[in-house]
Scaffold this active site. Structure first.
Site, PDB file in Angstrom:
ATOM      1  N   HIS A  77      26.792  36.355  28.671  1.00 55.83           N
ATOM      2  CA  HIS A  77      26.388  37.636  28.966  1.00 55.83           C
ATOM      3  C   HIS A  77      25.516  38.408  27.835  1.00 55.83           C
ATOM      4  O   HIS A  77      25.846  37.900  26.689  1.00 55.83           O
ATOM      5  CB  HIS A  77      27.723  38.481  29.454  1.00 55.83           C
ATOM      6  CG  HIS A  77      27.126  39.791  29.447  1.00 55.83           C
ATOM      7  ND1 HIS A  77      26.437  40.378  30.640  1.00 55.83           N
ATOM      8  CD2 HIS A  77      27.412  40.848  28.852  1.00 55.83           C
ATOM      9  CE1 HIS A  77      26.345  41.611  30.695  1.00 55.83           C
ATOM     10  NE2 HIS A  77      26.881  42.119  29.625  1.00 55.83           N
ATOM     11  N   ASN A  78      24.529  38.807  27.959  1.00 58.52           N
ATOM     12  CA  ASN A  78      23.587  39.470  27.220  1.00 58.52           C
ATOM     13  C   ASN A  78      23.450  38.270  25.919  1.00 58.52           C
ATOM     14  O   ASN A  78      23.503  38.653  24.814  1.00 58.52           O
ATOM     15  CB  ASN A  78      24.225  40.566  26.494  1.00 58.52           C
ATOM     16  CG  ASN A  78      24.153  41.741  27.213  1.00 58.52           C
ATOM     17  OD1 ASN A  78      23.440  41.736  28.329  1.00 58.52           O
ATOM     18  ND2 ASN A  78      24.932  42.903  26.967  1.00 58.52           N
TER      19      ASN A  78
ATOM     20  N   GLU B 280      21.491  34.524  30.184  1.00 60.28           N
ATOM     21  CA  GLU B 280      20.930  36.011  30.446  1.00 60.28           C
ATOM     22  C   GLU B 280      19.756  36.424  29.890  1.00 60.28           C
ATOM     23  O   GLU B 280      20.021  36.393  28.524  1.00 60.28           O
ATOM     24  CB  GLU B 280      22.357  37.013  30.514  1.00 60.28           C
ATOM     25  CG  GLU B 280      21.579  38.288  31.171  1.00 60.28           C
ATOM     26  CD  GLU B 280      22.797  39.140  31.375  1.00 60.28           C
ATOM     27  OE1 GLU B 280      22.617  40.198  32.426  1.00 60.28           O
ATOM     28  OE2 GLU B 280      23.506  39.728  30.406  1.00 60.28           O
TER      29      GLU B 280
ATOM     30  N   ASP C  94      17.422  39.766  29.545  1.00 68.37           N
ATOM     31  CA  ASP C  94      17.077  41.255  29.860  1.00 68.37           C
ATOM     32  C   ASP C  94      15.729  41.438  29.464  1.00 68.37           C
ATOM     33  O   ASP C  94      15.273  41.420  28.545  1.00 68.37           O
ATOM     34  CB  ASP C  94      18.000  42.067  29.038  1.00 68.37           C
ATOM     35  CG  ASP C  94      19.561  42.144  29.749  1.00 68.37           C
ATOM     36  OD1 ASP C  94      19.787  41.394  30.416  1.00 68.37           O
ATOM     37  OD2 ASP C  94      20.178  43.281  29.386  1.00 68.37           O
TER      38      ASP C  94
ATOM     39  N   HIS D 114      18.547  44.956  24.936  1.00 64.17           N
ATOM     40  CA  HIS D 114      19.294  45.796  25.764  1.00 64.17           C
ATOM     41  C   HIS D 114      18.800  47.318  25.949  1.00 64.17           C
ATOM     42  O   HIS D 114      18.862  47.920  25.020  1.00 64.17           O
ATOM     43  CB  HIS D 114      20.639  45.689  24.896  1.00 64.17           C
ATOM     44  CG  HIS D 114      21.969  46.241  26.026  1.00 64.17           C
ATOM     45  ND1 HIS D 114      22.084  45.524  27.091  1.00 64.17           N
ATOM     46  CD2 HIS D 114      22.765  46.957  25.638  1.00 64.17           C
ATOM     47  CE1 HIS D 114      23.118  46.075  27.943  1.00 64.17           C
ATOM     48  NE2 HIS D 114      23.535  46.756  26.954  1.00 64.17           N
TER      49      HIS D 114
ATOM     50  N   GLU E 270      17.686  39.624  34.170  1.00 69.47           N
ATOM     51  CA  GLU E 270      17.863  40.965  34.516  1.00 69.47           C
ATOM     52  C   GLU E 270      16.587  41.563  34.190  1.00 69.47           C
ATOM     53  O   GLU E 270      16.186  42.026  33.053  1.00 69.47           O
ATOM     54  CB  GLU E 270      18.948  41.740  33.461  1.00 69.47           C
ATOM     55  CG  GLU E 270      19.242  43.346  34.200  1.00 69.47           C
ATOM     56  CD  GLU E 270      20.565  43.777  33.262  1.00 69.47           C
ATOM     57  OE1 GLU E 270      20.261  44.885  32.891  1.00 69.47           O
ATOM     58  OE2 GLU E 270      21.682  42.998  33.178  1.00 69.47           O
TER      59      GLU E 270
END
Length: 561
Positions: A112-113, A142, A144, A157, A191
């Site tokens: 994640h992230n 992931e 973003d 983020h 994302e």
């Protein structure tokens, strides 16, 4: 297990006692006596004379003993403290599972992230984070994505002070390291917050940088309404994102337009709202400003075309998925929603995960990048249980333990109990109808435990934890040994009754007693129950960041029935 009158005071003495029992008064241990030890104590029932002689060749350095096909005590000691005697089954250090099942049949190591090396508010985004995750066997990363200057999409983020890195550099890093430790597919979970124009730039980078590694078209052979297998997708990188609506024909040959799911963007709205509120509390009210109106992201056709078997759709309910979700579609949900569903409808969740990929991710309120316990979502068969790889502690210890299995390739076959179409399984319910497996662990001693910076000797104890379905999860402690880091001796028996061992992980954690109710982490080792070796075993300890603490280790005895 051998009986003895008085417990030896050190590991060396313990091993000497074993050696003497099998050497039967002789100066060395003949190959046939070593074989008897392997059969009787180590439960290596397939071992033969050839195996015992190969152990002599590997661990015996005294020439006369080697020539007479026997082992001195020093050779036996080297064997007992080697990988050949490790608690983790060495056959599991290479890929041994069936890799021809659909992707939905595996737990898949997921991050994640991935870009972050610290917290979610002011942490650094770094390309190294992607390389490190891939080297750890991670198979779902992931990214973003946000609009950047001069038509260069950036990764960070959103709405925070985390630093930014270029999307093209992330993709170059992935291309470089994707198949360094595993040949099996990598999933890039996007994302996506970019404008159509910058999404087109992203698509161009994915195609030009990844080249043949990027899966751009469905596989030639039919997969019978299932996603392909890890073997089918070897050396391929898949894009997980929303996809534009497609036209398809019904049985009468009439064209129908499939409605466009809002996918992960809309489905993460609640999570992102919580995320934004958390960030707003952190910054001053002036900086936080009014509530951000969420801009709907429309996916660009060029990017949509790159989504083949991993199309993100919104999760509505299990019955809705059963009736409407396609095999190539997957859902994502935050841990809180997933936890509620697991508690309320565990059996439905298990069934859902037999057909579809589901990704679970940490709550937006975890601004320090902390993690949940991944076991609770493995219990319902979720494949992509995403963790903050940069955050050390229990969750990552369990993840490392789970995915060291099957050669560390990042794919571990889910146990049959999670894949059965005949029998429903709810991990939240006590499994009284199943005859439990009894695990006996004897924690005998420790060796060369790392001393804290203060130089003060440890007061160590060992905590053994079973992580599985709720009714199987237990932990037990040895007593504390005062002021002994070099060779603490516990000789403590622990019994556990485990109903679903194939889902369990066993974690050995050494701690330093610092007060009546306080203790500090010293080292740990986590291993899947199904990879435990029986008999007298060596447990290599790892630091908080997963690195070897060699020669720090535990000496234990394992038995299960």
């Amino acid at each position: 297990m051998m009986k003895k009158n008085k417990a030896p005071s050190s590991r060396r003495a313990e091993i000497q006692h074993l050696y003497d029992c099998y050497a039967c008064g002789q100066k060395t241990l003949p190959a046939c006596a070593l074989l008897r030890f392997l059969h009787k104590e180590q439960m290596e029932l397939t071992a033969n004379e050839e195996v015992s002689e190969s152990l002599i060749d590997r661990h015996e350095i005294e020439e006369t003993a080697r020539e007479s096909r026997s082992m001195t005590f020093e050779g036996f000691l080297r064997y007992m403290e080697s990988r050949d005697c490790c608690v983790f089954n060495q056959n599991h250090t290479s890929v041994y599972q069936d890799m021809d099942q659909p992707l939905t049949s595996y737990f898949i190591s997921s991050s994640h992230n991935t870009y972050l090396t610290g917290d979610q508010l002011v942490g650094k985004s770094h390309l190294d984070a992607y390389a490190c995750a891939l080297r750890k066997g991670c198979r779902c990363l992931e990214i973003d994505c946000w609009d950047g200057p001069d038509m260069e999409p950036v990764v960070y983020h959103g709405y925070t002070l985390t630093t930014k890195i270029f999307f093209k550099d992330v993709i170059s890093t992935v291309e470089q390291h994707a198949f360094e430790v595993s040949t099996y597919p990598v999933i890039l979970s996007l994302e996506n917050h970019c404008s159509k124009k910058q999404q087109e730039v992203m698509a161009q980078y994915l195609i030009s940088i990844l080249g043949d590694k990027l899966l751009r078209t469905p596989l030639d052979h039919q997969t019978n309404g299932d996603v392909p297998s890890p073997n089918d997708l070897k050396y391929k990188i898949l894009i997980k994102n929303k996809k534009l609506k497609i036209k398809r024909e019904d049985t009468a040959g009439t064209e129908i337009e499939e409605s466009n799911d809002e996918g992960e963007d809309e489905e993460e709205e609640d999570e992102e709202e919580e995320d934004h509120q958390t960030k707003a509390k952190f910054w001053s009210p002036r900086k936080a400003g009014p509530k951000v109106k969420k801009r709907k992201v429309v996916v660009a056709e060029a990017l949509s075309d790159l989504v083949i078997y991993t199309r993100s759709v919104k999760f509505i309910s299990f019955s809705h998925s059963r009736d409407n979700q396609n095999y190539f579609e997957n859902t994502s949900m935050a841990e809180k929603k997933a936890r509620k569903l697991a508690k309320a409808s565990g059996a439905d969740f298990v069934q859902h995960n037999q057909k579809f990929l589901s990704r679970i991710y940490p709550a937006g309120s975890r601004t320090s990048s902390s993690n949940y316990n991944p076991q609770e979502f493995w219990n319902v068969g979720s494949q992509l249980v995403a963790l903050n790889f940069q955050s050390l502690g229990l969750a990552m210890d369990l993840n490392d333990g789970r995915f060291q299995d099957n050669g560390g390739c990042g794919y571990v076959l889910k146990p049959a109990v999670l894949m059965s179409s005949q029998r429903s399984f709810d991990p939240a319910c006590s499994q009284r109808s199943i005859k439990p497996t009894h695990l006996l662990l004897k924690v005998i001693s420790g060796s060369n435990l790392p001393v804290p910076r203060s130089g003060k000797a440890l007061d160590p104890f060992v905590r053994v934890e079973i992580h599985g379905i709720p009714s199987d999860s237990r932990r037990k402690n040895t007593h504390t040994v005062k002021g002994n880091s070099l060779s603490p001796h516990w000789d403590t028996d622990m019994n556990f009754a485990v109903s679903i061992p194939e889902l369990c992980l066993v974690r050995f954690c050494v701690r330093d007693q610092t007060g009546f109710l306080s203790s500090d982490f010293v080292g740990q080792y986590s291993v899947p129950f199904t990879s435990l070796k029986k008999g007298y075993r060596w447990v290599p300890l790892r630091s908080r960041d997963g690195c070897s603490l060699d020669p720090a280790s535990l000496f234990i005895f394992v038995w299960c029935s």
